[in-house]
Design a protein around this motif. Structure first.
Motif, PDB file in Angstrom:
ATOM      1  N   GLY A 292       2.964   3.358 -23.570  1.00 56.11           N
ATOM      2  CA  GLY A 292       1.636   3.878 -23.267  1.00 56.11           C
ATOM      3  C   GLY A 292       0.822   2.954 -22.390  1.00 56.11           C
ATOM      4  O   GLY A 292       0.197   3.381 -21.409  1.00 56.11           O
ATOM      5  N   ALA A 293       0.798   1.655 -22.732  1.00 59.23           N
ATOM      6  CA  ALA A 293       0.021   0.699 -21.939  1.00 59.23           C
ATOM      7  C   ALA A 293       0.571   0.590 -20.519  1.00 59.23           C
ATOM      8  O   ALA A 293      -0.189   0.488 -19.550  1.00 59.23           O
ATOM      9  N   THR A 294       1.911   0.654 -20.391  1.00 64.75           N
ATOM     10  CA  THR A 294       2.523   0.575 -19.054  1.00 64.75           C
ATOM     11  C   THR A 294       2.109   1.766 -18.202  1.00 64.75           C
ATOM     12  O   THR A 294       1.768   1.618 -17.024  1.00 64.75           O
ATOM     13  N   ARG A 295       2.120   2.971 -18.791  1.00 61.24           N
ATOM     14  CA  ARG A 295       1.720   4.159 -18.037  1.00 61.24           C
ATOM     15  C   ARG A 295       0.251   4.077 -17.640  1.00 61.24           C
ATOM     16  O   ARG A 295      -0.126   4.426 -16.518  1.00 61.24           O
ATOM     17  N   LEU A 296      -0.591   3.653 -18.585  1.00 62.35           N
ATOM     18  CA  LEU A 296      -2.016   3.531 -18.287  1.00 62.35           C
ATOM     19  C   LEU A 296      -2.245   2.527 -17.169  1.00 62.35           C
ATOM     20  O   LEU A 296      -3.066   2.751 -16.270  1.00 62.35           O
ATOM     21  N   SER A 297      -1.503   1.434 -17.189  1.00 62.16           N
ATOM     22  CA  SER A 297      -1.610   0.414 -16.143  1.00 62.16           C
ATOM     23  C   SER A 297      -1.201   0.971 -14.783  1.00 62.16           C
ATOM     24  O   SER A 297      -1.863   0.733 -13.765  1.00 62.16           O
ATOM     25  N   GLN A 298      -0.120   1.768 -14.762  1.00 63.53           N
ATOM     26  CA  GLN A 298       0.376   2.316 -13.501  1.00 63.53           C
ATOM     27  C   GLN A 298      -0.587   3.338 -12.909  1.00 63.53           C
ATOM     28  O   GLN A 298      -0.867   3.320 -11.712  1.00 63.53           O
ATOM     29  N   VAL A 299      -1.102   4.218 -13.752  1.00 62.50           N
ATOM     30  CA  VAL A 299      -1.950   5.306 -13.259  1.00 62.50           C
ATOM     31  C   VAL A 299      -3.311   4.799 -12.805  1.00 62.50           C
ATOM     32  O   VAL A 299      -3.856   5.243 -11.790  1.00 62.50           O
TER      33      VAL A 299
END
Length: 364
Positions: A292-299
């Motif tokens: 989740g944190a990785t996706r939030l960081s990417q977006v």
């Protein structure tokens, strides 16, 4: 060869059941090969619907592609591909007639046929004009007859129906898979009940969770086990209301308190004569997604630690609790949160929670 009453059993029925075979249509193609004494019967099926463009080839008898490799000849399907596209629907052709005007092409094609041990072939193009195009062909070591052409012509409408059914079935399977995957990713499951509260279907994730945490395997045709009397009464009342009045608003029901499991019941359309089953959507408890944190960081172009803090805050933790979980000082966590709110354009933890839960970060 016109269709006979025997052909309805020997050819048409295997054609309509052939989508369940592996390889598909094997019985139909083999029986057609025997019926025409052909060396090769082939069916090329190309779909071009919203799910994409796909092509499959089924055959009975000699494998002409393998034979071409063994004899050093060109692949007959690749070589004749342009000719296939020229065919008008539902008319039976001999492909050689399409190159009669070109002596060089005619001679080259005659050599290819001879190398494959073939003397003649017939082919018909079949399409519904929207979702698929197919070619049914037979090839023989001796000349084809008018009866062979008539048989292919008579079979073409039935093949069109069978392939249309296959395309529709594959589309339905794909949609079901997409829906199931979407619910699973969102941490949701489902089950369906009949009017007597008997289970008629349940998705694998929900069945597995219920068996592990709720006291027994849910069984199709039986009522849910391990419900207290209050939950049983509430479930029965909701199902009865929705069965009697399908337009009734969705009905929330608390199935279990420990572990807690709620369900949102709604009527499914069963038609005017027969009431449909009742669908129950259930939230399945699950841990926060590890990515989740990785996706939030990417977006949102966030540093990893700020994204991690955002996930902690969205999970209901305070600044102090998040700092402790992440090994940060309280001051550092506060600085992260200020930068986080500014970058995301939110004003406080409540708006942050809404932003995170409307993103892909919370999908499993």
């Amino acid at each position: 060869m016109a269709l006979t009453s025997t052909d309805e059993t020997d050819l048409i029925l295997p054609l309509f059941t052939g989508m369940r075979e592996n390889p598909r249509f094997a019985t139909f193609l083999e029986r057609l090969r025997r019926r025409t004494d052909a060396n090769h019967i082939g069916l090329i099926h190309r779909t071009h619907d919203w799910a994409g463009k796909r092509e499959a080839t089924y055959f009975a008898g000699e494998d002409l592609r393998r034979r071409a490799v063994e004899t050093g000849s060109p692949d007959p399907f690749e070589t004749d591909h342009a000719l296939f596209e020229q065919l008008r629907s539902n008319r039976v052709y001999s492909l050689s007639e399409l190159v009669e005007h070109d002596p060089v092409a005619r001679a080259a094609r005659a050599r290819r046929m001879a190398n494959l041990g073939l003397a003649d072939e017939r082919i018909v193009r079949i399409t519904d004009g929207e979702t698929f195009t197919a070619w049914l062909m037979l090839a023989r070591s001796k000349p084809c007859s008018a009866a062979d052409s008539a048989l292919l012509s008579n079979l073409a409408p039935y093949v069109a129906i069978a392939l249309g059914n296959l395309v529709a079935a594959e589309r339905d399977r794909l949609l079901a898979r997409i829906n199931s995957l979407s619910l699973t990713r969102a941490g949701r499951g489902w089950m369906t009940f009949d009017r007597e509260q008997r289970l008629t279907a349940i998705d694998p994730e929900t069945a597995s969770y219920w068996e592990r945490h709720c006291g027994g395997e849910p069984r199709i045709g039986e009522r849910l086990r391990a419900l207290d009397h209050g939950a049983e009464r509430e479930l029965a009342m909701a199902i009865t209301d929705l069965s009697d009045n399908p337009q009734h608003p969705a009905h929330p029901v608390l199935l279990r308190r420990a572990p807690r499991m709620e369900a949102l019941l709604m009527a499914m359309d069963g038609g005017s004569e027969q009431p449909g089953d009742i669908l129950a959507l259930v939230p399945l408890p699950h841990d926060s997604p590890t990515q989740g944190a990785t996706r939030l960081s990417q977006v949102h172009d966030l540093p990893p630690r700020e994204a991690e803090l955002a996930m902690a805050l969205a999970g209901g933790h305070s600044i102090a609790e998040s700092a402790e979980r992440m090994g940060l000082t309280l001051e550092t966590a506060r600085n992260y949160s200020k930068r986080l709110y500014a970058k995301l354009g939110v004003r406080g933890q409540a708006e942050l929670v809404r932003l995170v839960y409307e993103s892909t970060a919370v999908l499993a």
